[in-house]
Design a protein around this motif. Structure first.
Motif, PDB file in Angstrom:
ATOM      1  N   SER A 134       0.829  -1.206   0.000  1.00 33.83           N
ATOM      2  CA  SER A 134       0.000   0.000   0.000  1.00 33.83           C
ATOM      3  C   SER A 134       0.862   1.255   0.000  1.00 33.83           C
ATOM      4  N   GLU A 138       0.670   4.230  -2.714  1.00 27.45           N
ATOM      5  CA  GLU A 138       0.348   5.573  -2.229  1.00 27.45           C
ATOM      6  C   GLU A 138       1.444   6.569  -2.594  1.00 27.45           C
ATOM      7  N   THR A 150      -3.466 -10.484  -7.453  1.00 26.71           N
ATOM      8  CA  THR A 150      -3.787  -9.468  -6.451  1.00 26.71           C
ATOM      9  C   THR A 150      -3.938 -10.051  -5.053  1.00 26.71           C
ATOM     10  N   THR A 152      -3.276 -11.028  -1.490  1.00 25.06           N
ATOM     11  CA  THR A 152      -2.283 -10.428  -0.592  1.00 25.06           C
ATOM     12  C   THR A 152      -1.344 -11.446   0.037  1.00 25.06           C
ATOM     13  N   GLU A 193      -0.088  -7.675   4.399  1.00 26.44           N
ATOM     14  CA  GLU A 193      -0.029  -7.430   2.962  1.00 26.44           C
ATOM     15  C   GLU A 193       1.417  -7.638   2.511  1.00 26.44           C
TER      16      GLU A 193
END
Length: 227
Positions: A134, A138, A150, A152, A193
Motif C-alpha cells: 500500500s 500511495e 492481487t 495479498t 499485505e
C-alpha cells in the motif's frame, strides 16, 4: 481481395495474437508454468512475427553479459536476491524490460520524464525503511505493469516505466507467504499485505542493480536455502 492484402491481414492478426500472448505471460507468469520457458518461447515467437529475431538474440546475449542469466536462467540469477516464492514474478520483469525495448509491452500507465526522474533519484533513500504494498502505491501511484495476482498472501512485482524505453523499468519486488502458525482452518499471511524486499533500479550489472529494505536484507537466500 488481392493475395497481398490477404497476406497483410493475416500478418496483422498473427502479430496481434502473439502480442496478446506476450503481455499475458508478463502479467500472470505463474499461469504459464513454474519457470521462464514460456516467456522465452513467446517472446521469440513474437520476434519471428515482427522480423526482430536478431534483436531478440542480442537481448538474450546481453542478459548473460550483465550476469542476469545463470545456468538456470534469469530465475537462477534472481535466486541470489529473493526468496524462492518471489522468483517467478521477478523473473518475468526482466523479460518485460526486453519486451518494452522491442516495442511489445503494453503499459497500464506511463510515467512522465519528471515522474520517472523523481522516482529514480529518490528510491535509494525511500527503501532504507521497510515498506508495504500500500505504501508503494500511495507514494508512486499505480504501476505501469503489475506482475502476479492481487491475492495479498502471494508475492508480486510492480514495474514503473516511461513510454520511451531508454530508462528501462524500475521494479519493486514484494513478498508474502502463508503463515505456519495460523489457527486451524484459517488462512493468514506472514504479513497483512506483501512487503517490499528489493527494488531493481540501477543500470549495469545485474547483481549491483538492486537496493534492499531491511526486510529484504534479512530474507536474502543463503547458499543452503538456494540449494
Amino acid at each position: 481481395m488481392s493475395t497481398q492484402v490477404e497476406s497483410e491481414r493475416l500478418l496483422r492478426e498473427a502479430r496481434q495474437h502473439h502480442l496478446a500472448q506476450v503481455n499475458g505471460v508478463l502479467r500472470r507468469p505463474g499461469m504459464y508454468g513454474r519457470d521462464e520457458m514460456a516467456e522465452r518461447l513467446l517472446l521469440e515467437a513474437m520476434a519471428a512475427v515482427d522480423g526482430s529475431l536478431a534483436r531478440w538474440q542480442s537481448e538474450c546475449d546481453g542478459l548473460r553479459e550483465r550476469d542476469a542469466f545463470a545456468p538456470t536462467g534469469v530465475r537462477g540469477a534472481y535466486s541470489y536476491i529473493l526468496p524462492v516464492e518471489a522468483l517467478r514474478d521477478a523473473t518475468a520483469s526482466v523479460y518485460a524490460e526486453i519486451a518494452h525495448r522491442l516495442g511489445w509491452l503494453e503499459l497500464d500507465r506511463t510515467l512522465s520524464e519528471a515522474e520517472f526522474e523523481q522516482l529514480s533519484s529518490g528510491i535509494g533513500d525511500w527503501i532504507t525503511q521497510d515498506r508495504a504494498l500500500s505504501a508503494v502505491i500511495e507514494t508512486f501511484g499505480p504501476p505501469s505493469l503489475w506482475i502476479g495476482g492481487t491475492n495479498t498472501y502471494y508475492p508480486k512485482t510492480l514495474a514503473y516505466a516511461m513510454a520511451r524505453p531508454e530508462r528501462g523499468l524500475i521494479c519493486f519486488h514484494l513478498w508474502n507467504a502463508f503463515a505456519d502458525n495460523a489457527p486451524e482452518g484459517q488462512l493468514r499471511g506472514v504479513h497483512p499485505e506483501p512487503v517490499l524486499l528489493a527494488v531493481r533500479h540501477r543500470p549495469g550489472g545485474f547483481p549491483g542493480s538492486f537496493s534492499f529494505t531491511p526486510e529484504g536484507v534479512s530474507r536474502r537466500p543463503t547458499d543452503d536455502q538456494r540449494s
